[in-house]
Design an enzyme around this catalytic site. Structure first.
Site, PDB file in Angstrom:
ATOM      1  N   SER A  12       0.673  -1.059  -0.015  1.00 13.82           N
ATOM      2  CA  SER A  12      -0.161   0.066   0.157  1.00 13.82           C
ATOM      3  C   SER A  12       0.967   1.240   0.228  1.00 13.82           C
ATOM      4  O   SER A  12       1.572   1.610   0.919  1.00 13.82           O
ATOM      5  CB  SER A  12      -1.119  -0.018   1.405  1.00 13.82           C
ATOM      6  OG  SER A  12      -1.434   1.386   1.448  1.00 13.82           O
TER       7      SER A  12
HETATM    8  C1  GSF Z   1      -6.041   5.982   1.256  1.00 17.95           C
HETATM    9  C2  GSF Z   1      -5.838   4.893   1.793  1.00 17.95           C
HETATM   10  C3  GSF Z   1      -6.440   3.573   1.102  1.00 17.95           C
HETATM   11  O1  GSF Z   1      -7.470   3.611   0.095  1.00 17.95           O
HETATM   12  C4  GSF Z   1      -4.478   7.124   2.631  1.00 17.95           C
HETATM   13  O2  GSF Z   1      -4.399   6.990   3.888  1.00 17.95           O
HETATM   14  O3  GSF Z   1      -3.752   8.354   2.290  1.00 17.95           O
HETATM   15  N1  GSF Z   1      -6.145   8.473   1.341  1.00 17.95           N
HETATM   16  C5  GSF Z   1      -6.048   7.320   2.137  1.00 17.95           C
HETATM   17  N2  GSF Z   1      -5.750   2.423   1.150  1.00 17.95           N
HETATM   18  C6  GSF Z   1      -6.256   1.133   0.539  1.00 17.95           C
HETATM   19  C7  GSF Z   1      -4.981   0.297   0.160  1.00 17.95           C
HETATM   20  S1  GSF Z   1      -4.122   0.979  -1.030  1.00 17.95           S
HETATM   21  O4  GSF Z   1      -4.614   0.982  -2.049  1.00 17.95           O
HETATM   22  O5  GSF Z   1      -2.876   1.636  -0.548  1.00 17.95           O
HETATM   23  C8  GSF Z   1      -7.035   0.245   1.204  1.00 17.95           C
HETATM   24  O6  GSF Z   1      -6.949   0.081   2.479  1.00 17.95           O
HETATM   25  N3  GSF Z   1      -8.193  -0.277   0.656  1.00 17.95           N
HETATM   26  C9  GSF Z   1      -8.820  -1.314   1.154  1.00 17.95           C
HETATM   27  C10 GSF Z   1     -10.446  -0.997   1.201  1.00 17.95           C
HETATM   28  O7  GSF Z   1     -11.188  -1.838   1.676  1.00 17.95           O
HETATM   29  O8  GSF Z   1     -10.640   0.213   0.953  1.00 17.95           O
END
Ligand code: GSF
Length: 217
Positions: A12
């Site tokens: 991530s």
């Molecule tokens: C994005 C976090 C995110 O979407 C940040 O922390 O900066 N703007 C936020 N994380 C994704 C994983 S990745 O694509 O990095 C996530 O945890 N997705 C799992 C879900 O169920 O949405």
């Protein structure tokens, strides 16, 4: 001494941005892996911590819970930084860092998510011509933000660099950065030379392998 718990996954990008802050500050966080491939982020326990069920999420030693990498980075610098250089208190300097952070959050990361989510959930290939166009526009903006300066917000490395390198070092494996974006390419190399860069490098390499089978050649 461990000062807090970081719920994360190396793949991530936003989790890796926080790992860079951890190393830059010289603090120690307990890393708790949330396996998104096993949908662990959707467990009741995790949603209790972060109803948005994303990584990263941070739980400080004093019990403060923060989700979103940008908020976590700002908090860690404010609480554990020996000085404010990674996230300046000076309003004008901070505003430039904030603008870059919002650009990552509002433009760059959503571009990544739009490509990765359908790939991850449905095996869809990328990038489409539209995605290439969108990303090139963002590379162009980033190149202009730099305009000859070494770091995204000027002469000093800040959390804006950590945020953007985490996503750009992933995206460039899907849409390579054109050689005309010389400042952006030099900035990527500069980030890679940071003594603590491996905090992002390990996951960025894993990300490259993860997307490889889904790339439209
Ligand atoms: C994005 C976090 C995110 O979407 C940040 O922390 O900066 N703007 C936020 N994380 C994704 C994983 S990745 O694509 O990095 C996530 O945890 N997705 C799992 C879900 O169920 O949405």
């Amino acid at each position: 001494m461990v000062v807090g718990k970081l719920y994360m996954l190396d793949l991530s990008p936003p989790a890796r941005a926080v790992l860079l802050v951890e190393k830059a500050l010289g603090i120690e966080l307990e890393h708790i892996i949330v396996d998104l491939f096993k949908s662990e982020q959707n467990s009741a326990e995790y949603k209790q911590l972060n109803p948005q069920h994303t990584v990263p999420c941070y739980v400080d030693e004093d019990g403060t819970i923060i989700s979103d990498s940008h908020a976590i980075m700002a908090y860690l610098v404010g609480k554990y930084g020996k000085n404010d250089s990674l996230y300046p208190k000076d309003l004008a300097k901070r505003a430039v860092v904030d603008q870059r952070l919002h650009f990552e959050s509002g433009n760059v990361f959503p571009t990544l998510r739009v490509m990765v989510f359908p790939m991850w959930t449905g095996g869809e290939k990328c990038p489409t011509p539209k995605q290439i166009e969108t990303l090139n526009t963002q590379y162009d903006f980033l190149n202009k933000f730099l305009s000859g300066k070494p770091w995204m917000a000027g002469n000093t490395v800040t959390i804006a660099d950590f945020s953007l390198i985490s996503s750009i070092s992933s995206l460039l494996h899907m849409v390579p950065i054109d050689s005309k974006y010389t400042d952006l390419l030099a900035w990527v190399k500069r980030c890679e030379q940071l003594p603590y860069y491996e905090a992002n490098g390990k996951g960025a390499r894993a990300f490259k392998e993860f997307v490889k089978p889904f790339l439209i050649q």
